[in-house]
Enzyme design. Structure first.
Site, PDB file in Angstrom:
ATOM      1  N   VAL A   1      34.831   6.578 106.288  1.00  0.00           N
ATOM      2  CA  VAL A   1      35.028   6.437 104.839  1.00  0.00           C
ATOM      3  C   VAL A   1      34.129   7.415 104.078  1.00  0.00           C
ATOM      4  CG1 VAL A   1      34.769   4.842 102.894  1.00  0.00           C
ATOM      5  CG2 VAL A   1      35.767   4.034 105.024  1.00  0.00           C
TER       6      VAL A   1
ATOM      7  N   ASP B   1      22.651   9.707 106.184  1.00  0.00           N
ATOM      8  CA  ASP B   1      22.918   8.741 107.248  1.00  0.00           C
ATOM      9  C   ASP B   1      21.636   8.549 108.047  1.00  0.00           C
ATOM     10  OD1 ASP B   1      25.937   7.871 108.590  1.00  0.00           O
ATOM     11  OD2 ASP B   1      24.132   7.488 109.772  1.00  0.00           O
TER      12      ASP B   1
ATOM     13  N   LYS C   1      24.518  12.101 114.215  1.00  0.00           N
ATOM     14  CA  LYS C   1      25.649  12.333 113.305  1.00  0.00           C
ATOM     15  C   LYS C   1      25.285  13.428 112.297  1.00  0.00           C
ATOM     16  CE  LYS C   1      27.674   7.741 113.565  1.00  0.00           C
ATOM     17  NZ  LYS C   1      27.891   6.443 112.935  1.00  0.00           N
TER      18      LYS C   1
ATOM     19  N   ARG D   1      43.598   5.367 105.113  1.00  0.00           N
ATOM     20  CA  ARG D   1      43.883   4.914 106.475  1.00  0.00           C
ATOM     21  C   ARG D   1      43.339   5.928 107.458  1.00  0.00           C
ATOM     22  NH1 ARG D   1      50.178   4.671 105.523  1.00  0.00           N
ATOM     23  NH2 ARG D   1      49.451   6.280 104.141  1.00  0.00           N
TER      24      ARG D   1
ATOM     25  N   GLY E   1      45.215  -3.913 114.321  1.00  0.00           N
ATOM     26  CA  GLY E   1      43.810  -3.835 114.755  1.00  0.00           C
ATOM     27  C   GLY E   1      43.053  -2.955 113.790  1.00  0.00           C
TER      28      GLY E   1
ATOM     29  N   CYS F   1      39.367  -2.563 109.722  1.00  0.00           N
ATOM     30  CA  CYS F   1      39.522  -3.186 108.402  1.00  0.00           C
ATOM     31  C   CYS F   1      40.339  -4.472 108.397  1.00  0.00           C
ATOM     32  CB  CYS F   1      40.114  -2.178 107.435  1.00  0.00           C
ATOM     33  SG  CYS F   1      38.918  -0.917 106.990  1.00  0.00           S
TER      34      CYS F   1
HETATM   35  C1  UDX Z   1      32.814   1.086 107.145  1.00  0.00           C
HETATM   36  C2  UDX Z   1      33.456  -0.290 107.155  1.00  0.00           C
HETATM   37  O1  UDX Z   1      34.030  -0.511 108.400  1.00  0.00           O
HETATM   38  C3  UDX Z   1      34.470  -0.414 106.068  1.00  0.00           C
HETATM   39  O2  UDX Z   1      34.904  -1.737 105.933  1.00  0.00           O
HETATM   40  C4  UDX Z   1      33.857  -0.072 104.808  1.00  0.00           C
HETATM   41  O3  UDX Z   1      34.837  -0.083 103.806  1.00  0.00           O
HETATM   42  C5  UDX Z   1      33.133   1.250 104.858  1.00  0.00           C
HETATM   43  O4  UDX Z   1      32.239   1.275 105.952  1.00  0.00           O
HETATM   44  P1  UDX Z   1      33.501   3.304 108.355  1.00  0.00           P
HETATM   45  O5  UDX Z   1      33.256   4.524 107.543  1.00  0.00           O
HETATM   46  O6  UDX Z   1      34.644   3.313 109.305  1.00  0.00           O
HETATM   47  O7  UDX Z   1      33.772   2.077 107.377  1.00  0.00           O
HETATM   48  O8  UDX Z   1      32.149   2.845 109.067  1.00  0.00           O
HETATM   49  P2  UDX Z   1      31.247   3.577 110.135  1.00  0.00           P
HETATM   50  O9  UDX Z   1      32.039   4.647 110.816  1.00  0.00           O
HETATM   51  O10 UDX Z   1      30.570   2.513 110.889  1.00  0.00           O
HETATM   52  O11 UDX Z   1      30.173   4.350 109.214  1.00  0.00           O
HETATM   53  C6  UDX Z   1      29.084   3.781 108.557  1.00  0.00           C
HETATM   54  C7  UDX Z   1      27.923   4.777 108.577  1.00  0.00           C
HETATM   55  O12 UDX Z   1      26.809   4.268 107.864  1.00  0.00           O
HETATM   56  C8  UDX Z   1      27.419   5.106 109.977  1.00  0.00           C
HETATM   57  O13 UDX Z   1      27.441   6.496 110.171  1.00  0.00           O
HETATM   58  C9  UDX Z   1      25.973   4.571 109.994  1.00  0.00           C
HETATM   59  O14 UDX Z   1      25.116   5.341 110.805  1.00  0.00           O
HETATM   60  C10 UDX Z   1      25.619   4.623 108.524  1.00  0.00           C
HETATM   61  N1  UDX Z   1      24.538   3.742 108.098  1.00  0.00           N
HETATM   62  C11 UDX Z   1      24.559   2.419 108.420  1.00  0.00           C
HETATM   63  C12 UDX Z   1      23.509   4.232 107.309  1.00  0.00           C
HETATM   64  O15 UDX Z   1      23.452   5.423 107.027  1.00  0.00           O
HETATM   65  N2  UDX Z   1      22.550   3.374 106.850  1.00  0.00           N
HETATM   66  C13 UDX Z   1      22.523   2.065 107.165  1.00  0.00           C
HETATM   67  O16 UDX Z   1      21.629   1.326 106.748  1.00  0.00           O
HETATM   68  C14 UDX Z   1      23.582   1.571 107.993  1.00  0.00           C
HETATM   69  C1  UDX Z   2      43.804   0.048 106.616  1.00  0.00           C
HETATM   70  C2  UDX Z   2      44.500   0.111 105.240  1.00  0.00           C
HETATM   71  O1  UDX Z   2      45.848   0.573 105.377  1.00  0.00           O
HETATM   72  C3  UDX Z   2      43.723   0.995 104.303  1.00  0.00           C
HETATM   73  O2  UDX Z   2      44.330   1.024 103.008  1.00  0.00           O
HETATM   74  C4  UDX Z   2      42.355   0.355 104.244  1.00  0.00           C
HETATM   75  O3  UDX Z   2      41.583   0.688 103.204  1.00  0.00           O
HETATM   76  C5  UDX Z   2      41.687   0.473 105.599  1.00  0.00           C
HETATM   77  O4  UDX Z   2      42.454  -0.351 106.473  1.00  0.00           O
HETATM   78  P1  UDX Z   2      43.701   1.518 108.832  1.00  0.00           P
HETATM   79  O5  UDX Z   2      43.087   0.307 109.441  1.00  0.00           O
HETATM   80  O6  UDX Z   2      43.030   2.834 109.014  1.00  0.00           O
HETATM   81  O7  UDX Z   2      43.876   1.322 107.236  1.00  0.00           O
HETATM   82  O8  UDX Z   2      45.182   1.674 109.425  1.00  0.00           O
HETATM   83  P2  UDX Z   2      46.650   1.121 109.045  1.00  0.00           P
HETATM   84  O9  UDX Z   2      47.566   2.274 109.072  1.00  0.00           O
HETATM   85  O10 UDX Z   2      46.652   0.291 107.845  1.00  0.00           O
HETATM   86  O11 UDX Z   2      46.986   0.229 110.332  1.00  0.00           O
HETATM   87  C6  UDX Z   2      46.287  -0.967 110.631  1.00  0.00           C
HETATM   88  C7  UDX Z   2      46.874  -1.619 111.846  1.00  0.00           C
HETATM   89  O12 UDX Z   2      48.171  -2.153 111.567  1.00  0.00           O
HETATM   90  C8  UDX Z   2      47.064  -0.703 113.051  1.00  0.00           C
HETATM   91  O13 UDX Z   2      46.719  -1.381 114.233  1.00  0.00           O
HETATM   92  C9  UDX Z   2      48.540  -0.373 113.032  1.00  0.00           C
HETATM   93  O14 UDX Z   2      49.048  -0.018 114.287  1.00  0.00           O
HETATM   94  C10 UDX Z   2      49.105  -1.684 112.525  1.00  0.00           C
HETATM   95  N1  UDX Z   2      50.426  -1.561 111.868  1.00  0.00           N
HETATM   96  C11 UDX Z   2      50.573  -0.848 110.734  1.00  0.00           C
HETATM   97  C12 UDX Z   2      51.530  -2.232 112.412  1.00  0.00           C
HETATM   98  O15 UDX Z   2      51.426  -2.916 113.446  1.00  0.00           O
HETATM   99  N2  UDX Z   2      52.738  -2.141 111.778  1.00  0.00           N
HETATM  100  C13 UDX Z   2      52.903  -1.421 110.625  1.00  0.00           C
HETATM  101  O16 UDX Z   2      54.041  -1.390 110.118  1.00  0.00           O
HETATM  102  C14 UDX Z   2      51.779  -0.752 110.096  1.00  0.00           C
END
Ligand code: UDX
Ligand code: UDX
Length: 428
Positions: A11, A30, A35, A154, A257, A260
């Site tokens: 994100v 971070d 990273k 996504r 899965g 989120c």
């Molecule tokens: C995550 C969550 O899964 C999602 O629900 C939320 O909306 C945004 O944060 P994502 O970007 O996929 O999404 O998370 P992740 O890839 O785990 O990245 C979080 C980052 O924050 C990591 O790189 C981690 O090292 C960093 N971090 C964590 C910090 O820099 N400081 C902290 O105290 C904790």
């Molecule tokens: C999701 C949301 O779509 C995004 O807006 C949010 O902020 C973060 O979470 P993401 O988890 O990256 O995004 O993937 P997404 O494309 O939404 O798929 C989620 C899961 O649902 C996957 O396992 C996918 O395979 C499944 N899926 C999706 C289905 O089984 N059927 C569908 O028709 C669509």
């Protein structure tokens, strides 16, 4: 504008790079040194199509820099996005420990008015908590505003989604903050929903829960259609063309899965319980999702027999969906664990994910190596490259030509004409 992004995961990194594209100057902060080093060298520490090219471009042009130094980063930037993880706690609610730590540090190092924006998905009421936590960290009183501005991207299409959002949600009671944020998003051409922070936080949970609900609806309906010999893909198309329903998120498969949907649906269920207004509809969404792999394994057993001991099963794909290396809450990994628990021998392939194998779990480099001697082939993740495999060759290499399509991605007739036994999820 100068923008600080705290947390450079999927994100944070995507959000930061999109702001670079919009002409802003960005710092990514971070705690994880590895990273930071990778990002400074223009290398992504995760797989996301198109993002690395953008990263190296903006690193080279010095539009974005990465650091571990919190104090300097907070002092130098007046707009701060919190993008750290919000994992699921033991009771299903979101664990806000990382958000709290970041808020304390922002308070501690604040030197002038700042806007702190939560992008991470957080429970209703978190903006108020962040406001309190920043105050706790402050050594002297300096004004600031906390805003909720959720991200809807996504994985796998993160860049496209973040550059072309359907809407931007700004949750704030401060007109000063709202004006600055509107200006920050001036080059995005989509509706802006302005509301208070609690409603903004609820919008994110409600959006993800609604999409998860669509998936569980179609999956449960698919189980019924499977027995009735009705093609669920036709049903999805037929209902999806009704503009009130819409075509998206109606693909039947092994269940949702990712980082989120599972965690956000559980968190909203928890919020509802705590407020004495249970969302029982979402409890069923979770139940259907959990049952979906069980339903799929039953289909495999109907063909291979109940005893999977030493049955060789090849599984294609490990990530929770195509075009990502993310395996968090992957339905395919869930399926593999269940197959291993029933003492099957599992061979796996994925174009980008690498996993540590075990005595009964082996990862192979190519699809052809993966299927050698297999009693069944399972499509676990819908990577494009699995659509047009050399099925004639695959059939020759397998022990028995049984194909189970957990994502309904193959043409049943074409596969059956080649002499395979084919079973999808009501993909008739
Ligand atoms: C995550 C969550 O899964 C999602 O629900 C939320 O909306 C945004 O944060 P994502 O970007 O996929 O999404 O998370 P992740 O890839 O785990 O990245 C979080 C980052 O924050 C990591 O790189 C981690 O090292 C960093 N971090 C964590 C910090 O820099 N400081 C902290 O105290 C904790
Ligand atoms: C999701 C949301 O779509 C995004 O807006 C949010 O902020 C973060 O979470 P993401 O988890 O990256 O995004 O993937 P997404 O494309 O939404 O798929 C989620 C899961 O649902 C996957 O396992 C996918 O395979 C499944 N899926 C999706 C289905 O089984 N059927 C569908 O028709 C669509």
């Amino acid at each position: 504008m100068r923008i600080l992004i705290v947390g450079t995961g999927y994100v944070g990194t995507t959000t930061g790079l999109v702001f670079c594209e919009m002409g802003h100057k960005v710092t990514g902060l971070d705690l994880d040194e590895n990273k930071i080093k990778a990002l400074q060298a223009g290398k992504l520490h995760f797989y996301e199509p198109g993002l690395e090219e953008l990263l190296s471009k903006h690193v080279a042009a010095q539009h974005i820099e990465f650091t571990k130094k919190t104090k300097k980063a907070v002092k130098e930037n007046d707009i701060i996005f919190i993008c750290v993880g919000t994992p699921q706690g033991a009771d299903g609610s979101a664990d806000l420990t990382y958000v709290k730590n970041v808020a304390h540090s922002i308070g501690k190092y604040m030197n002038k008015y700042k806007i702190i924006i939560t992008k991470s998905t957080v429970p209703v009421g978190t903006a108020e908590l962040v406001t309190k936590w920043i105050k706790e960290g402050q050594e002297e009183q300096i004004p600031y505003d906390v805003v909720s501005n959720p991200e809807f991207l996504r994985e796998g299409s993160a860049l496209r989604d973040a550059l072309n959002p359907d809407r931007i949600v700004i949750g704030s009671t401060s007109e000063t903050a709202r004006t600055i944020i509107r200006e920050m998003y001036r080059d995005f051409h989509c509706p802006i929903v302005e509301t208070n922070p609690n409603a903004s936080e609820m919008i994110k949970y409600a959006a993800n829960s609604f999409l998860a609900m669509k998936i569980s609806f179609i999956n449960e309906l698919a189980r019924l259609c499977d027995g009735l010999n009705i093609n669920i893909n036709d049903v999805s198309k037929g209902i999806g063309l009704d503009t009130r329903i819409g075509p998206q998120f109606l693909r039947a498969g092994m269940g949702y899965g990712g980082s989120c949907f599972p965690k956000d649906v559980n968190a909203l269920i928890q919020i509802a319980k705590e407020n004495g207004q249970p969302l029982s509809i979402l409890e069923h969404v979770v139940k259907v999702n959990e049952e979906q792999t069980v339903f799929f394994i039953e289909k495999i057993k109907q063909n291979l027999g109940d005893d999977l001991l030493n049955k060789k099963i090849a599984v294609l794909g490990l990530s929770f969906k195509a075009n990502t290396d993310d395996t968090r809450e992957s339905p395919t990994l869930n399926l593999i664990n269940q197959l291993l628990a029933e003492q099957a021998q599992v061979m796996v392939h994925d174009p980008v994910v690498k996993i540590a194998g075990g005595p009964s779990l082996v990862q192979l480099q190519s699809v052809e190596e993966t299927v050698v001697g297999a009693d069944a082939l399972v499509i676990g993740t819908d990577w494009d490259e699995y659509k047009n495999l050399d099925w004639v060759r695959i059939k020759q290499l397998m022990n028995q030509p049984n194909l189970f399509d957990g994502r309904n991605m193959l043409d049943k007739r074409k596969i059956e004409n080649l002499g395979f036994y084919y079973s999808g999820i009501a993909n008739h």
